[in-house]
Design a protein around this motif. Structure first.
Motif, short mmCIF file in Angstrom:
data_model
loop_
_atom_site.label_atom_id
_atom_site.label_comp_id
_atom_site.label_asym_id
_atom_site.label_seq_id
_atom_site.Cartn_x
_atom_site.Cartn_y
_atom_site.Cartn_z
N TYR A 136 -111.91 -4.49 -32.15
CA TYR A 136 -110.84 -3.75 -31.35
C TYR A 136 -110.29 -4.65 -30.51
N ASN A 137 -110.60 -5.85 -30.04
CA ASN A 137 -109.70 -6.54 -29.04
C ASN A 137 -108.70 -7.30 -29.86
N ALA A 138 -108.99 -7.34 -31.33
CA ALA A 138 -107.70 -7.86 -31.86
C ALA A 138 -106.76 -6.69 -31.80
N TRP A 139 -107.06 -5.47 -32.02
CA TRP A 139 -106.03 -4.45 -32.04
C TRP A 139 -105.50 -4.37 -30.77
N GLY A 140 -106.31 -4.80 -29.58
CA GLY A 140 -105.77 -4.69 -28.24
C GLY A 140 -104.36 -5.25 -28.00
N TRP A 141 -104.15 -6.34 -28.65
CA TRP A 141 -102.97 -7.29 -28.40
C TRP A 141 -101.60 -6.61 -28.89
N ILE A 142 -101.68 -5.42 -29.65
CA ILE A 142 -100.54 -4.71 -30.19
C ILE A 142 -99.98 -3.91 -29.02
N PRO A 143 -100.82 -3.10 -28.30
CA PRO A 143 -100.24 -2.62 -26.90
C PRO A 143 -99.72 -3.56 -25.87
N ASN A 144 -100.48 -4.73 -25.83
CA ASN A 144 -100.22 -5.72 -24.94
C ASN A 144 -98.76 -6.32 -25.21
N GLU A 148 -110.37 3.85 -36.94
CA GLU A 148 -111.95 3.21 -37.44
C GLU A 148 -112.32 2.62 -36.65
N VAL A 149 -111.96 1.61 -35.56
CA VAL A 149 -112.61 1.12 -34.78
C VAL A 149 -113.25 1.89 -33.51
N CYS A 150 -112.70 2.97 -33.16
CA CYS A 150 -113.11 3.84 -32.12
C CYS A 150 -114.24 4.77 -32.44
N LEU A 151 -114.17 4.97 -33.95
CA LEU A 151 -115.49 5.82 -34.42
C LEU A 151 -116.77 5.08 -34.77
N ARG A 152 -116.29 3.55 -34.97
CA ARG A 152 -117.51 2.56 -35.15
C ARG A 152 -117.93 2.30 -33.73
N LEU A 153 -117.33 2.15 -32.73
CA LEU A 153 -117.73 1.70 -31.40
C LEU A 153 -118.45 3.00 -30.70
N ARG A 154 -118.02 4.24 -31.01
CA ARG A 154 -118.68 5.46 -30.53
C ARG A 154 -120.00 5.60 -31.03
N SER A 155 -120.30 5.23 -32.26
CA SER A 155 -121.56 5.23 -32.78
C SER A 155 -122.49 4.04 -32.58
N LEU A 156 -121.88 3.18 -31.67
CA LEU A 156 -122.82 2.07 -31.41
C LEU A 156 -122.88 2.03 -29.97
N MET A 157 -122.37 2.89 -29.33
CA MET A 157 -122.65 3.12 -27.67
C MET A 157 -123.46 4.30 -27.48
N THR A 158 -123.94 4.27 -26.13
CA THR A 158 -124.60 5.80 -25.79
C THR A 158 -123.34 6.43 -25.23
N PRO A 159 -123.36 7.83 -25.20
CA PRO A 159 -122.41 8.68 -24.65
C PRO A 159 -121.96 8.08 -23.21
N THR A 160 -122.73 7.54 -22.49
CA THR A 160 -122.14 7.17 -21.07
C THR A 160 -121.57 5.91 -21.03
#
Length: 354
Positions: free
Chosen positions: A82-90, A132-144
């Motif tokens: 995700y942080n690799a993607w994050g430099w695109i909007p930056n 893709e990375v949002c779906l993956r992160l959401r599956s690896l984190m608690t709802p909070t």
């Protein structure tokens, strides 16, 4: 106002950081870099530019390894991707593209955090990779953890669009306006939204909502953003679009000051923010033995300290024609504990106990 050549003595100032916090490195750092590069290539983050794809991947993985040393395994890998993607909007916010295009992209990405399946037929690499990375992160984190992470990223995208708008207007910012914009647009405050997940906690709503906790988070993360102003200055001064920075804001408020004086003043502002954070942190830990709060503050420590090490090692900021290296110092350039005179942050000091 044109930028003069920067004397060696000023470069040394820019690259010398008061940084008393412990730094760590993620034990998965090498594996992260390899896997993030493969992920970035799979989604063609550079849109046909292989060098850009590699730069995005290595920057994202290096950042993650330094500022989130406790995020390991599949969660750590997803954050690195995700942080690799994050430099695109930056980079988009300072690209000079029309603001209507920037806002259209930022708005679509902001909604992807809230509803990742919104555009199943998307064809743009950045859109597909984010889904893709949002779906993956959401599956690896608690709802909070996910809700806090996603809210932080949405705030960052909004602030990045604000920055793009100000750049298009050619607006000259005073220090107060710059600090208000910079805390969000830099992505530093959004980094605090990772901490529940990276530290394996769910900070209680009682703690999360405390003004002193919020003040501590803002102070540490804005100090981190201002560190970026310093180590990115030499790279950004020759870009086609001139980005805002604290040095220009100080000279807007005080036109008689030289660039070197502005650098000295900017470093003093940053050091006073970090000093305040350390005091707030000490107060919070002394009055409350909540383990999640301690781990939350430790996460903030690692972001602030790791960001300096990131700048020391990241190819994005290493300039071959600049022989200087980043250094750490033990004492702040300005030891004052008085509140800074900028309304957008002055309230932080209201929560400092004598």
């Amino acid at each position: 106002m044109t930028r003069p050549d920067v004397p060696d003595s000023v470069i040394a100032q820019l690259l010398s950081f008061y940084s008393p916090l412990t730094a760590e490195i993620n034990p998965d750092a090498e594996r992260m870099r390899e896997r993030t590069l493969a992920w970035a290539q799979q989604f063609d983050l550079g849109e046909g530019d292989a060098r850009q794809t590699t730069m995005l991947a290595l920057t994202g993985a290096t950042l993650t390894a330094h500022i989130f040393p406790h995020a390991t395994g599949e969660l750590g890998q997803a954050i690195a991707d995700y942080n690799a993607w994050g430099w695109i909007p930056n980079d988009l916010s300072g690209s000079g593209r029309p603001v209507r295009h920037v806002i259209a992209s930022m708005g679509r990405w902001e909604h992807t955090f809230r509803s990742p399946h919104s555009w199943p037929d998307a064809t743009a690499p950045a859109d597909i990779a984010l889904r893709e990375v949002c779906l993956r992160l959401r599956s690896l984190m608690t709802p909070t953890q996910w809700e806090r992470f996603a809210a932080g990223q949405c705030q960052w995208l909004y602030q990045a669009a604000w920055e793009a708008s100000l750049l298009e207007q050619g607006a000259a910012l005073c220090v107060n306006d710059y600090l208000a914009m910079r805390i969000g647009s830099s992505g530093a405050y959004a980094a605090a939204a990772y901490v529940d997940a990276t530290e394996g906690i769910e900070l209680s709503e009682r703690q999360w909502a405390r003004p002193a906790v919020r003040a501590a988070a803002e102070a540490s993360m804005l100090a981190t953003a201002l560190d970026n102003d310093r180590y990115s200055y030499l790279r950004e001064r020759d870009l086609p679009v001139r980005k805002h920075n604290l040095f220009d804001a100080l000279r807007h408020d005080h036109p008689d000051r030289t660039f070197q004086q502005a650098v000295t003043d900017a470093i003093a502002i940053r050091d006073r923010m970090l000093t305040l954070y350390l005091q707030l942190r000490e107060n919070l830990l002394a009055e409350d033995d909540d383990d999640d709060l301690r781990r939350y503050l430790t996460g903030l420590d690692r972001i602030t300290s790791g960001n300096v090490n990131f700048a020391m090692t990241c190819a994005r900021y290493l300039l071959p024609d600049t022989p200087h290296t980043l250094t750490r110092v033990d004492k702040p350039s300005d030891p004052s504990t008085a509140p800074l005179p900028y309304p957008t942050i002055a309230w932080w000091w209201d929560h400092l106990k004598p």
